[in-house]
Enzyme design. Structure first.
Site, PDB file in Angstrom:
ATOM      1  N   ARG A  45     -40.137 -20.592 -25.206  1.00 28.12           N
ATOM      2  CA  ARG A  45     -40.245 -20.465 -26.653  1.00 28.12           C
ATOM      3  C   ARG A  45     -41.652 -20.794 -27.145  1.00 28.12           C
ATOM      4  NH1 ARG A  45     -36.927 -21.582 -29.464  1.00 28.12           N
ATOM      5  NH2 ARG A  45     -38.228 -22.760 -30.897  1.00 28.12           N
ATOM      6  N   ARG A  58     -33.197 -24.133 -32.566  1.00 29.80           N
ATOM      7  CA  ARG A  58     -34.675 -24.156 -32.594  1.00 29.80           C
ATOM      8  C   ARG A  58     -35.264 -22.951 -33.343  1.00 29.80           C
ATOM      9  NH1 ARG A  58     -36.822 -26.217 -26.925  1.00 29.80           N
ATOM     10  NH2 ARG A  58     -38.608 -26.816 -28.202  1.00 29.80           N
ATOM     11  N   PRO A  59     -34.898 -22.789 -34.595  1.00 31.91           N
ATOM     12  CA  PRO A  59     -35.452 -21.680 -35.392  1.00 31.91           C
ATOM     13  C   PRO A  59     -36.962 -21.861 -35.619  1.00 31.91           C
ATOM     14  CG  PRO A  59     -34.281 -23.216 -36.788  1.00 31.91           C
ATOM     15  CD  PRO A  59     -34.029 -23.660 -35.384  1.00 31.91           C
ATOM     16  N   ILE A  60     -37.589 -20.810 -36.149  1.00 30.86           N
ATOM     17  CA  ILE A  60     -39.036 -20.925 -36.443  1.00 30.86           C
ATOM     18  C   ILE A  60     -39.304 -20.644 -37.918  1.00 30.86           C
ATOM     19  CG2 ILE A  60     -39.780 -20.373 -34.078  1.00 30.86           C
ATOM     20  CD1 ILE A  60     -40.494 -17.534 -35.152  1.00 30.86           C
ATOM     21  N   ASP A  61     -38.323 -20.916 -38.767  1.00 26.68           N
ATOM     22  CA  ASP A  61     -38.475 -20.628 -40.202  1.00 26.68           C
ATOM     23  C   ASP A  61     -39.683 -21.341 -40.806  1.00 26.68           C
ATOM     24  OD1 ASP A  61     -36.508 -22.837 -39.587  1.00 26.68           O
ATOM     25  OD2 ASP A  61     -36.933 -23.282 -41.678  1.00 26.68           O
ATOM     26  N   GLN A  62     -39.986 -22.537 -40.339  1.00 32.72           N
ATOM     27  CA  GLN A  62     -41.133 -23.265 -40.894  1.00 32.72           C
ATOM     28  C   GLN A  62     -42.459 -22.642 -40.465  1.00 32.72           C
ATOM     29  OE1 GLN A  62     -40.762 -25.952 -43.151  1.00 32.72           O
ATOM     30  NE2 GLN A  62     -38.709 -25.061 -43.082  1.00 32.72           N
ATOM     31  N   ASP A  81     -38.187 -36.484 -26.193  1.00 32.46           N
ATOM     32  CA  ASP A  81     -38.405 -36.040 -24.806  1.00 32.46           C
ATOM     33  C   ASP A  81     -38.257 -37.177 -23.801  1.00 32.46           C
ATOM     34  OD1 ASP A  81     -41.019 -33.576 -25.557  1.00 32.46           O
ATOM     35  OD2 ASP A  81     -38.847 -33.593 -25.840  1.00 32.46           O
ATOM     36  N   ILE A 139     -33.461 -35.422 -33.420  1.00 34.07           N
ATOM     37  CA  ILE A 139     -34.348 -34.252 -33.482  1.00 34.07           C
ATOM     38  C   ILE A 139     -33.625 -32.967 -33.125  1.00 34.07           C
ATOM     39  CG2 ILE A 139     -36.488 -33.220 -32.617  1.00 34.07           C
ATOM     40  CD1 ILE A 139     -37.004 -35.771 -34.223  1.00 34.07           C
ATOM     41  N   ARG A 153     -40.515 -26.618 -14.966  1.00 35.13           N
ATOM     42  CA  ARG A 153     -41.155 -26.152 -16.202  1.00 35.13           C
ATOM     43  C   ARG A 153     -42.109 -27.214 -16.733  1.00 35.13           C
ATOM     44  NH1 ARG A 153     -37.482 -23.570 -20.643  1.00 35.13           N
ATOM     45  NH2 ARG A 153     -39.582 -23.520 -21.484  1.00 35.13           N
TER      46      ARG A 153
END
Ligand code: EPZ
Length: 421
Positions: free
Chosen positions: A96, A125-129, A308, A330, A400
């Site tokens: 992402r 985990r949208p990306i609207d911001q 994390d 979060i 990753r």
């Protein structure tokens, strides 16, 4: 697919080091799109996600290679005058953070076609911001066919007040603003050290950014940027993971290449759990306790306790002498390691965003499955403590974000190896 086999083998002892920070390297590699020419990046971690970001840059027409052998942590990226401003679904779906090319492409090339990142195991985990910020800078943005189609003749400075704190959202809009006309102010910005590091690199390229690391970042647009040579900061999350490995085995380890102030909230919790911690030789030395004390925590944006490190702390508290409460604020689905830790004998119950961890005297090795990056690390940590054999499958998740974690742990005395399934 590989598996990691680990057997509890007593206290870890010795010296190790943190590699370069994944979550600094990814936005910094994307930032190279802002300046034509040859960039060189040192201390770049050898990770699958870094490989994916380099592949994204290559599909855009950049030359991007990682050196091998002794210079294996050196990356060179040559950015042409014109790039193909597209990031395909095939790559974005595997990582992402590829969405971080949106801001740079819009800023320097006036358009971008980037696949919408799907959700992932830990949340929607949208990306609207990200899109709100880019629109505020004057970008026209459409969503069609699972892609973000963005265009802007020249971005113009604006005040962007994020509705929530977002790390890559802050980074994406900051990168768009560096070539915009006029001043941009980001309010409610993320304060992570990786955001501050990105701002530092952009300023080395000729940008004019102030306030990074605080909740308000000011960017005065410039006309062009120049290529950069930079060494990536150490990975605070990998460092924290290595420190927990020492704590959970009751060992004593010096983790070098650590910036203590990047990990203050984590060090505080490890002290509460009974660890002795001191700065030494450009790193941190941790002596683990004979008996782990329970600690409670609620994850938060930096400088709070990092999400994390939540799974890793849960492994430690699963063998504490008492009950710990761990709340995840979060992400909406970041407790998938709980079911796997239970298989190893942990006593954990989850109520919504809160896990109640009742410490047990011992964990037992078992076959378990990694579900996401930090969950895979937490299962390895539990395996270091457990009696018997733990086999962690689907370790492509681990690769990753950790550069051969099993080698670093083996060098500290762990009975751990990677096998090909
Ligand atoms: C970054 O992800 C990190 N990744 C993550 O690390 C880290 O867990 C996260 O920040 C939080 O610290 C990189 O830096 C590459 P967010 P990011 O945007 O930026 C919601 C790891 O293990 N949100 O700060 O994607 C979002 O759903 C990875 O190394 C919106 O609603 O995280 C989440 O609940 C995992 N709309 C919260 O905000 C948006 O537009 C924080 O997300 C953006 C985010």
């Amino acid at each position: 697919m590989d598996k990691i086999i680990v057997r509890g083998n007593g206290p870890l002892r010795g010296e190790t080091h943190a590699s370069g920070a994944k979550n600094a390297a990814l936005p910094i590699l994307a930032a190279s799109l802002l300046a034509e020419g040859e960039h060189s990046f040192r201390n770049v971690p050898q990770l699958a996600d870094v490989g994916t970001m380099l592949a994204v840059l290559r599909t855009m027409g950049c030359e991007a290679e990682r050196h091998q052998g002794r210079q294996k942590h050196l990356c060179r990226v040559r950015v042409p005058h014109q790039v193909v401003p597209e990031a395909p679904y095939a790559l974005v779906k595997t990582m992402r953070a590829s969405v971080l090319v949106l801001g740079p492409l819009l800023a320097r090339h006036g358009r971008a076609r980037v696949s919408l990142p799907g959700g992932c195991a830990i949340g929607a985990r949208p990306i609207d911001q990200h899109l709100k910020g880019l629109r505020a800078l004057g970008a026209e943005i459409d969503l069609s066919g699972g892609y973000v189609e963005a265009r802007a003749k020249r971005l113009r400075g604006a005040v962007v007040a994020f509705d929530l704190i977002t790390v890559t959202g802050t980074e994406n809009v900051m990168m768009a603003a560096v070539l915009a006309r006029g001043r941009t102010v980001l309010e409610n910005a993320a304060r992570e050290p990786e955001v501050e590091e990105l701002a530092g690199v952009l300023n080395k390229m000729g940008a004019r950014i102030s306030g990074a690391g605080s909740g308000e970042i000011t960017i005065d647009g410039v006309d062009c940027l120049r290529p950069v040579d930079h060494a990536i900061i150490p990975d605070r999350i990998e460092a924290g993971t290595l420190l927990v490995a020492a704590a959970i085995t009751g060992g004593e380890v010096l983790v070098k290449n650590v910036v203590p102030e990047h990990l203050e909230a984590v060090l505080q919790k490890l002290r509460e759990a009974g660890c002795r911690i001191r700065a030494e030789a450009g790193g941190i030395r941790l002596s683990g306790p004979q008996t782990v004390r329970p600690v409670s925590v609620k994850t938060a944006e930096h400088p709070g306790f990092p999400t994390d490190m939540q799974a890793q702390l849960m492994s430690l508290t699963s063998v504490a002498d008492g009950t710990s409460i761990i709340s995840e604020s979060i992400f909406e689905n970041r407790f998938m390691h709980v079911a796997e830790l239970r298989r190893m004998g942990a006593d954990i119950s989850v109520e919504g965003a809160t896990a109640v961890v009742r410490g047990v005297d011992r964990l037992s090795g078992a076959p378990v499955m990694a579900t996401d990056l930090r969950a895979s690390a937490s299962l390895i940590l539990a395996g270091l403590r457990a009696e018997g054999r733990t086999a962690v499958s689907r370790v492509y998740h681990l690769d990753r974000g950790y550069e051969r974690l099993e080698r670093k742990l083996r060098a500290l005395g762990a009975d751990i190896r990677r096998v090909r399934e």
